[in-house]
Write a protein that holds these residues in place. Structure first.
Motif, mmCIF file in Angstrom:
data_model
loop_
_atom_site.group_PDB
_atom_site.id
_atom_site.type_symbol
_atom_site.label_atom_id
_atom_site.label_comp_id
_atom_site.label_asym_id
_atom_site.label_seq_id
_atom_site.Cartn_x
_atom_site.Cartn_y
_atom_site.Cartn_z
ATOM 1 N N HIS A 1 13.740 -8.917 -94.317
ATOM 2 C CA HIS A 1 15.197 -8.878 -94.102
ATOM 3 C C HIS A 1 15.552 -8.589 -92.651
ATOM 4 O O HIS A 1 16.702 -8.703 -92.265
ATOM 5 C CB HIS A 1 15.807 -7.793 -94.983
ATOM 6 C CG HIS A 1 15.477 -6.399 -94.533
ATOM 7 N ND1 HIS A 1 14.200 -5.877 -94.585
ATOM 8 C CD2 HIS A 1 16.240 -5.434 -93.967
ATOM 9 C CE1 HIS A 1 14.208 -4.662 -94.103
ATOM 10 N NE2 HIS A 1 15.428 -4.356 -93.715
ATOM 11 N N ASN B 1 17.637 -2.330 -95.426
ATOM 12 C CA ASN B 1 17.704 -3.325 -96.498
ATOM 13 C C ASN B 1 18.514 -2.781 -97.664
ATOM 14 O O ASN B 1 19.248 -3.507 -98.323
ATOM 15 C CB ASN B 1 16.290 -3.802 -96.897
ATOM 16 C CG ASN B 1 15.642 -2.963 -97.980
ATOM 17 O OD1 ASN B 1 15.983 -3.092 -99.145
ATOM 18 N ND2 ASN B 1 14.711 -2.089 -97.615
ATOM 19 N N ASN C 1 15.629 -5.407 -104.388
ATOM 20 C CA ASN C 1 15.559 -6.103 -103.105
ATOM 21 C C ASN C 1 14.105 -6.193 -102.657
ATOM 22 O O ASN C 1 13.486 -5.166 -102.340
ATOM 23 C CB ASN C 1 16.403 -5.353 -102.062
ATOM 24 C CG ASN C 1 16.736 -6.225 -100.857
ATOM 25 O OD1 ASN C 1 16.478 -7.433 -100.869
ATOM 26 N ND2 ASN C 1 17.300 -5.627 -99.837
ATOM 27 N N SER D 1 12.337 -6.811 -99.867
ATOM 28 C CA SER D 1 12.794 -6.905 -98.479
ATOM 29 C C SER D 1 11.782 -7.555 -97.545
ATOM 30 O O SER D 1 12.132 -7.959 -96.444
ATOM 31 C CB SER D 1 13.168 -5.523 -97.964
ATOM 32 O OG SER D 1 12.053 -4.667 -98.084
#
Lengths: 408, 270
Positions: free
Chosen positions: A100, A250, A388, A390
C-alpha cells in the motif's frame, strides 16, 4: 449539492484541528529550524487539495502506474477453513512495488514536485516504503536517500537491493537497535541539514502535522474503494475491518472512510512480538503511554522516565515504539479497537493464507490475518470481515524460512 | 532579578560577551559530570548548559548522541539531573544553569512538577529542542509561575515575521541555532552571523547566544562579539570522549576539558 461527510462538524472524519491535533494527540513537536518547513508544507498541501488538477494527476498515476483500484477478493477457502464469517481480502499487495505504500508516496512526490524540491529523503523499516520512494524518484528523476536501520538492512536484503537497483542511496543507521525509530531520527537529521532542496517523504501516518493527515488522505483510497466494492459484492457494509499496525498507515487508510459508519467495527492489530507482557513487543497502544516523539504526541513504548524503549517484532515494518496520533485518539474515544498478535501467531497465519488462497502475505498483514483467525470462527456465517492485505510476502521468505528451520 | 539577567548585565558592564559551555549530565558518570560542572565557573564559564540525556536526540550530531547514550547507561534521569544542579548550588549561587533537552522526559515527569522542582533545584532556564512556540503552552504558564525562563530558539530558517512571533513572549535570552543542521557538524561564517544578528535584535531586546558549530577560541570570540554569548558543546564533549577508557573517566578527563574551556574563556575575555 451533497456535503462530504468529512466536513460535517459532528463527523469523526473532520480531524485534525488547526494545530494538527486529534484530541490531545498529534501536533507539531519539531525543532525551530524545521518549523517553517512544516508550515510551508501544510500551505503547499492545502493549495494542492484546492487544485482539481492535483487530484486529476494523482488519479492518473493511481490508475496507470500504481494499478488501482486493487481488487477486493472473497477468500472462499480461507472462509471455509475458519468456518465462520465471510472473509474478504483487500488486495493492496497487488499494487506496483507490492504494498500500500505507493498510494502515499505517489501523492507526496507530486506535492514535492509542486514545491520544487529536488532531493527526497525517507525512512524505512521493512523497506516497503523505501522501495516505493525509490521507485517514484526513479520515475521522476529525483535524487533519493533512504535511511534504514542496520538491523533491518540485514533482515530485508531483497528490498535493499531493490532500492539500489532503483538508483537510491541506502544509508544504514547503526544508532540504537538499528530499526525504524533510529532511521526516523537520522532522516530528520538529514532534513534539518538540507532544508533548502530536500523533501522529507514520511511513510506513515505519524510525524509533525500535516504528515498524519496528509498520509491518511492519500491512503484513504483503500477504504473508499472497499466501500464501493463490498456494497457491489454484498449489498452492504462489512461488520468488521481488520488491519495490522506499525505506524498505522494501511489501517488508517482503510478505517478512515468508515469512521462515521458506527456499525462497522474497526480493529487494529499491533505486533505483540514475543507477547504483550514479554518486554519484547511493539504494541504501543496496548503497552505504551502518551508521550512526544518524532514530531507528534501519541502512545509510545517508554520507561517511567520518558526514555523511548526499543520495540520488537518479527516484522520489520511493525517494529516501531509509536503509532500514528489519529489511532491513539480513535483508541481513546473507543471508535477503534487495538489488539496484539505475537510473532508466532503471525508466522502461522502467513502459512495459512499461502496454502488456502495462494497469496503470500507480508509478515505485517499476517498479524491482521492472525486476528481474523481468532474472531472469524466465533462469528455467524452471514457476517463479513474485510482484512487489508497491505503487502506481499516475497521480501519475508528469508525470515520465515529461518523460523521454519529452512536454510535458503 | 534572575541569575540570567544579572549575569548578562554584569557582562555588559565588563564590555564582553558570555561563554556558555555545555556538558551532558551523567557523562560518563554522575560524579565526573558533577565535578566538571562544579569546576566550570572557575575555568571561565559565565553560564552553563546541561544536556539532559534522551534516547532519541534527533537534533544532535554523533558527538552528543554518544554522550547521551553514555549518560543513559550511567543511569541519567531528569530527576537525577535536578539532583546534580542542587548539589552544584551548594557551592555556587550565581552561575546561571540552563537545562537543554527534549520534551518527552519533561512530559513524563509532569510539566508543572518539573518547572517547580527545577527552580527549587536551582535551574534558571530550559531549552526544549522539540517544543516550538506553537507547542510551548504545554510549559509556558507553569514555567512563568515557577520563575523558570523558557529559552526560545531561532534558526536561519526563521523568517522576519516569524522572529517577531517566536520572540514576543521570550524570556532569559535567545538561542540562535546558527546553522541549518545538527549539533557539531558545521559552522556559520562571521559574515553570516553579522547578517543574521541585526534581524534578531529587531525582534527582541534580550541577549542573543549563538550556538551550533562553535568549537575554536576564535569562533567563540567572534560569536560572543557579534552576539552576546557563545555556546560551545560538541567540541568540549569530543575532548572528553577522547580521554575516556572503555567509556570510563580517566585522570585526564577533567584536566583536558577544563584546559580547553580556559582557552575558550581567554579568547572571549580578550
Amino acid at each position: 449539492m451533497t456535503t462530504p461527510s468529512s466536513s460535517l462538524p459532528n463527523s469523526l472524519r473532520s480531524g485534525p484541528d488547526e494545530r494538527g491535533r486529534f484530541g490531545v494527540f498529534g501536533g507539531r513537536f519539531v525543532a525551530e529550524t524545521l518549523m517553517p518547513l512544516v508550515l510551508e508544507l501544510e500551505e503547499a498541501y492545502r493549495a494542492a487539495q484546492a487544485d482539481p488538477a492535483f487530484r486529476e494527476e494523482l488519479d492518473y498515476y493511481y490508475r496507470d502506474y500504481v494499478g488501482r483500484p486493487s481488487p477486493l477478493w472473497f477468500a472462499k477457502r480461507l472462509t471455509e477453513e475458519l468456518g465462520g464469517a465471510k472473509v474478504y481480502l483487500k488486495r493492496e499487495e497487488l499494487n506496483h512495488t507490492g504494498s500500500h505504500k505507493l498510494n502515499n508516496v505517489m501523492g507526496q512526490i507530486l506535492l514535492a514536485r509542486r514545491m520544487g524540491k529536488t532531493r527526497i529523503v525517507a525512512e524505512t523499516g521493512a523497506g516497503q516504503h523505501g522501495v516505493a520512494t525509490a521507485t517514484v524518484c526513479a520515475l521522476f528523476g529525483l535524487k533519493c536517500v533512504i535511511y534504514m536501520g542496520a538491523t533491518d538492512v540485514e533482515r530485508q536484503k531483497p528490498n535493499v537491493f531493490r532500492m539500489h537497483l532503483l538508483g537510491a542511496e541506502v544509508k544504514p543507521v547503526t544508532a540504537g537497535a538499528g530499526t525504524l525509530k533510529d532511521a526516523m531520527n537520522e532522516a530528520m537529521r538529514d532534513w534539518v541539514a538540507n532544508v533548502a532542496d530536500t523533501y522529507f517523504l514520511v511513510g506513515t501516518v505519524a510525524g509533525p502535522h500535516p504528515y498524519p493527515e496528509m498520509v491518511r488522505d492519500f491512503q484513504s483510497i483503500i477504504g473508499t474503494e472497499v466501500k464501493e466494492q463490498i456494497v457491489r459484492a454484498e449489498g452492504r457494509l462489512p461488520d468488521v475491518i481488520v488491519a495490522a499496525i506499525g505506524g498505522g498507515s494501511n489501517a488508517m487508510g482503510i478505517f478512515h472512510p468508515f469512521l462515521d459508519d458506527e456499525d462497522v467495527r474497526l480493529i487494529g492489530v499491533e505486533a505483540a512480538g514475543l507477547g504483550l507482557d514479554s518486554g519484547k513487543t511493539a504494541a504501543s497502544i496496548s503497552r505504551g503511554r502518551s508521550g512526544v516523539l518524532h514530531g507528534n504526541r501519541t502512545y509510545l513504548l517508554q520507561d517511567k522516565h520518558g526514555q523511548i524503549e526499543e520495540a520488537h517484532s518479527i516484522s520489520a515494518g511493525l517494529d516501531y515504539p509509536g503509532i500514528g496520533p489519529e489511532h491513539s485518539w480513535l483508541n481513546d474515544i473507543g471508535r477503534a479497537e487495538y489488539v496484539g498478535v505475537t510473532d508466532q501467531e503471525a508466522l502461522d497465519a502467513f502459512q495459512l493464507l499461502t496454502r488456502t488462497e495462494g497469496i503470500i502475505p507480508a509478515l505485517e498483514c499476517a498479524h491482521g490475518l492472525a486476528h481474523v483467525m481468532k474472531i472469524a470462527p466465533e462469528m455467524p456465517k452471514d457476517k463479513i470481515i474485510v482484512l487489508n492485505v497491505s503487502g506481499r510476502g516475497d521480501k519475508d521468505i528469508f525470515t520465515v524460512a529461518s523460523h521454519l528451520g529452512v536454510n535458503l | 532579578m534572575s541569575r540570567i539577567k544579572a549575569r548578562f548585565e554584569a557582562l555588559k558592564k565588563e564590555g564582553r560577551g558570555a561563554l556558555i559551555p555545555y556538558l551532558q549530565a551523567f557523562d560518563p558518570d554522575y560524579e565526573t559530570s558533577l565535578e566538571l560542572l562544579k569546576a566550570m565557573p572557575a575555568a571561565g564559564a559565565d553560564l552553563i548548559e546541561i544536556g539532559v540525556p534522551f534516547s532519541d536526540p534527533s537534533a544532535d550530531g554523533p558527538t552528543i548522541q554518544a554522550a547521551a547514550l553514555r549518560g543513559l547507561k550511567a543511569g541519567a534521569t531528569l530527576g537525577g539531573v535536578l539532583e546534580m544542579v542542587r548539589s552544584f548550588r551548594e557551592t555556587d549561587a550565581e552561575t546561571p544553569i540552563i537545562l537543554m533537552g527534549y520534551l518527552n522526559p519533561i512530559d513524563s515527569y509532569g510539566p508543572a512538577e518539573f518547572c517547580f522542582d527545577a527552580v527549587q533545584a536551582g535551574v534558571d532556564g530550559i531549552i526544549v529542542v522539540d517544543m516550538p512556540t506553537e507547542e510551548a503552552d504545554l510549559l509556558d504558564s507553569h514555567a512563568r509561575e515557577a520563575g523558570l525562563d523558557i529559552i526560545s530558539l531561532v534558526a536561519p530558517t526563521t523568517s522576519r515575521t516569524r522572529l517577531f512571533h517566536v520572540l514576543k513572549d521570550a524570556s532569559g535570552f535567545v538561542y540562535y541555532v546558527s546553522i541549518t543542521g545538527i549539533t557539531g557538524t558545521g559552522s556559520a561564517s562571521q559574515a553570516q552571523l553579522e547578517e543574521a544578528l541585526p534581524k534578531i535584535r529587531e525582534a527582541t531586546d534580550l541577549p542573543v547566544a549563538i550556538g551550533f558549530g562553535i568549537s575554536t577560541p576564535e569562533q567563540a570570540w567572534t560569536a560572543s562579539r557579534i552576539g552576546d554569548a557563545a555556546v560551545v558543546a560538541s567540541a568540549l564533549i569530543k575532548t572528553m570522549a577522547g580521554t575516556l577508557s572503555e567509556g570510563k573517566a580517566t585522570d585526564k578527563t577533567l584536566p583536558a576539558v577544563l584546559e580547553q574551556l580556559m582557552a575558550l574563556s581567554a579568547a572571549v575575555r580578550a
